[in-house]
Design a protein around this motif. Sequence first.
Motif, PDB file in Angstrom:
ATOM      1  N   GLY A  78      51.711  50.719  31.888  1.00 17.54           N
ATOM      2  CA  GLY A  78      51.187  51.841  32.665  1.00 17.54           C
ATOM      3  C   GLY A  78      49.716  52.071  32.402  1.00 17.54           C
ATOM      4  O   GLY A  78      49.127  51.513  31.471  1.00 17.54           O
ATOM      5  N   ILE A  79      49.137  52.928  33.221  1.00 18.40           N
ATOM      6  CA  ILE A  79      47.701  53.214  33.128  1.00 18.40           C
ATOM      7  C   ILE A  79      47.344  53.805  31.766  1.00 18.40           C
ATOM      8  O   ILE A  79      46.268  53.535  31.226  1.00 18.40           O
ATOM      9  N   GLU A  80      48.254  54.585  31.193  1.00 12.95           N
ATOM     10  CA  GLU A  80      47.975  55.209  29.895  1.00 12.95           C
ATOM     11  C   GLU A  80      47.772  54.179  28.787  1.00 12.95           C
ATOM     12  O   GLU A  80      47.164  54.472  27.749  1.00 12.95           O
ATOM     13  N   ASN A  81      48.245  52.936  28.991  1.00 17.03           N
ATOM     14  CA  ASN A  81      48.084  51.863  28.000  1.00 17.03           C
ATOM     15  C   ASN A  81      46.831  51.020  28.222  1.00 17.03           C
ATOM     16  O   ASN A  81      46.602  50.059  27.498  1.00 17.03           O
ATOM     17  N   VAL A  82      46.043  51.376  29.221  1.00 18.12           N
ATOM     18  CA  VAL A  82      44.849  50.592  29.552  1.00 18.12           C
ATOM     19  C   VAL A  82      43.653  51.161  28.801  1.00 18.12           C
ATOM     20  O   VAL A  82      43.339  52.338  28.903  1.00 18.12           O
ATOM     21  N   LYS A  83      43.013  50.297  28.044  1.00 16.77           N
ATOM     22  CA  LYS A  83      41.784  50.687  27.351  1.00 16.77           C
ATOM     23  C   LYS A  83      40.618  50.661  28.328  1.00 16.77           C
ATOM     24  O   LYS A  83      39.794  51.561  28.354  1.00 16.77           O
ATOM     25  N   LEU A  84      40.571  49.600  29.143  1.00 18.00           N
ATOM     26  CA  LEU A  84      39.502  49.452  30.124  1.00 18.00           C
ATOM     27  C   LEU A  84      39.992  48.581  31.275  1.00 18.00           C
ATOM     28  O   LEU A  84      40.619  47.553  31.048  1.00 18.00           O
ATOM     29  N   SER A  85      39.704  49.008  32.501  1.00 10.60           N
ATOM     30  CA  SER A  85      40.015  48.218  33.690  1.00 10.60           C
ATOM     31  C   SER A  85      38.773  48.202  34.562  1.00 10.60           C
ATOM     32  O   SER A  85      38.199  49.254  34.851  1.00 10.60           O
ATOM     33  N   ILE A  86      38.374  46.995  34.966  1.00  6.22           N
ATOM     34  CA  ILE A  86      37.113  46.820  35.690  1.00  6.22           C
ATOM     35  C   ILE A  86      37.348  46.014  36.956  1.00  6.22           C
ATOM     36  O   ILE A  86      38.024  44.981  36.927  1.00  6.22           O
ATOM     37  N   LEU A  87      36.777  46.495  38.066  1.00  9.48           N
ATOM     38  CA  LEU A  87      36.718  45.699  39.286  1.00  9.48           C
ATOM     39  C   LEU A  87      35.492  44.813  39.142  1.00  9.48           C
ATOM     40  O   LEU A  87      34.361  45.298  39.106  1.00  9.48           O
ATOM     41  N   GLU A  88      35.720  43.513  39.012  1.00  8.76           N
ATOM     42  CA  GLU A  88      34.634  42.563  38.792  1.00  8.76           C
ATOM     43  C   GLU A  88      33.897  42.271  40.094  1.00  8.76           C
ATOM     44  O   GLU A  88      34.386  42.581  41.173  1.00  8.76           O
ATOM     45  N   VAL A  89      32.730  41.639  39.987  1.00  8.08           N
ATOM     46  CA  VAL A  89      31.922  41.347  41.173  1.00  8.08           C
ATOM     47  C   VAL A  89      32.612  40.376  42.121  1.00  8.08           C
ATOM     48  O   VAL A  89      32.319  40.371  43.310  1.00  8.08           O
ATOM     49  N   ASP A  90      33.555  39.581  41.617  1.00  6.77           N
ATOM     50  CA  ASP A  90      34.259  38.640  42.483  1.00  6.77           C
ATOM     51  C   ASP A  90      35.498  39.248  43.126  1.00  6.77           C
ATOM     52  O   ASP A  90      36.233  38.570  43.824  1.00  6.77           O
ATOM     53  N   GLY A  91      35.730  40.546  42.885  1.00  7.69           N
ATOM     54  CA  GLY A  91      36.845  41.232  43.514  1.00  7.69           C
ATOM     55  C   GLY A  91      38.112  41.275  42.684  1.00  7.69           C
ATOM     56  O   GLY A  91      39.083  41.920  43.064  1.00  7.69           O
ATOM     57  N   ASN A  92      38.147  40.598  41.552  1.00  6.21           N
ATOM     58  CA  ASN A  92      39.306  40.631  40.672  1.00  6.21           C
ATOM     59  C   ASN A  92      39.255  41.868  39.782  1.00  6.21           C
ATOM     60  O   ASN A  92      38.178  42.384  39.484  1.00  6.21           O
ATOM     61  N   ILE A  93      40.421  42.306  39.340  1.00  5.77           N
ATOM     62  CA  ILE A  93      40.503  43.438  38.426  1.00  5.77           C
ATOM     63  C   ILE A  93      40.846  42.895  37.044  1.00  5.77           C
ATOM     64  O   ILE A  93      41.874  42.231  36.867  1.00  5.77           O
ATOM     65  N   SER A  94      39.987  43.169  36.076  1.00  6.52           N
ATOM     66  CA  SER A  94      40.225  42.783  34.691  1.00  6.52           C
ATOM     67  C   SER A  94      40.809  43.977  33.955  1.00  6.52           C
ATOM     68  O   SER A  94      40.440  45.122  34.225  1.00  6.52           O
ATOM     69  N   VAL A  95      41.721  43.697  33.013  1.00  5.14           N
ATOM     70  CA  VAL A  95      42.375  44.762  32.264  1.00  5.14           C
ATOM     71  C   VAL A  95      42.309  44.445  30.782  1.00  5.14           C
ATOM     72  O   VAL A  95      42.642  43.340  30.358  1.00  5.14           O
ATOM     73  N   ILE A  96      41.869  45.426  30.013  1.00  5.97           N
ATOM     74  CA  ILE A  96      41.877  45.338  28.554  1.00  5.97           C
ATOM     75  C   ILE A  96      42.818  46.421  28.075  1.00  5.97           C
ATOM     76  O   ILE A  96      42.645  47.604  28.399  1.00  5.97           O
TER      77      ILE A  96
END
Length: 171
Positions: free
Chosen positions: A129-147
């Motif tokens: 869930g979102i509460e477990n996400v430290k960082l989520s980024i929409l990258e310039v290539d359109g992908n979403i990265s999740v830490i």
Amino acid sequence: MNPILDVVVRSLCVYLFMVVAIRLFGKNQLSQLNAGDVVLLLLISNAVQNAMVGPDTSLQGGLVAALVLFTANFILKRLMFANHKFESFMEEDPVILVRDGKIDITALNKVKITKDELEEAIREHGVEGIENVKLSILEVDGNISVISEDEKSKQTHYSRIKRKNKRKYLR
């Protein structure tokens, strides 16, 4: 005018028009491919083909048009690499969507991503869930990265999944 030069000029004009149009109308219009977007791409390609080659429907005319498009794209990429201001104009900056389990609603609205789409991307990364996400980024290539951070081991996990349907956004 020379028929080959005519194809070159027409192809360059169409290429530049398409780059500007995609930039003005938002890259997300052509990146998250739904049925309407596929139809749009097919119609655009059909519409501009005649504009590029004009009456020259020969193999030579088609190959010249393709070569011009490849060359123009190569030059555009080189310009973006060499000039940071030009690159910033052509491509958006990454956007932070989630920080320490909290969604940035303003950022989601800016990039036209729904909360459901964000939650889907987070689940694709194996995070509950979102509460477990430290960082989520929409990258310039359109992908979403999740830490994310594992609560038991306090170990940070980074995952990035290449999406088949990339999403780009308006600035």
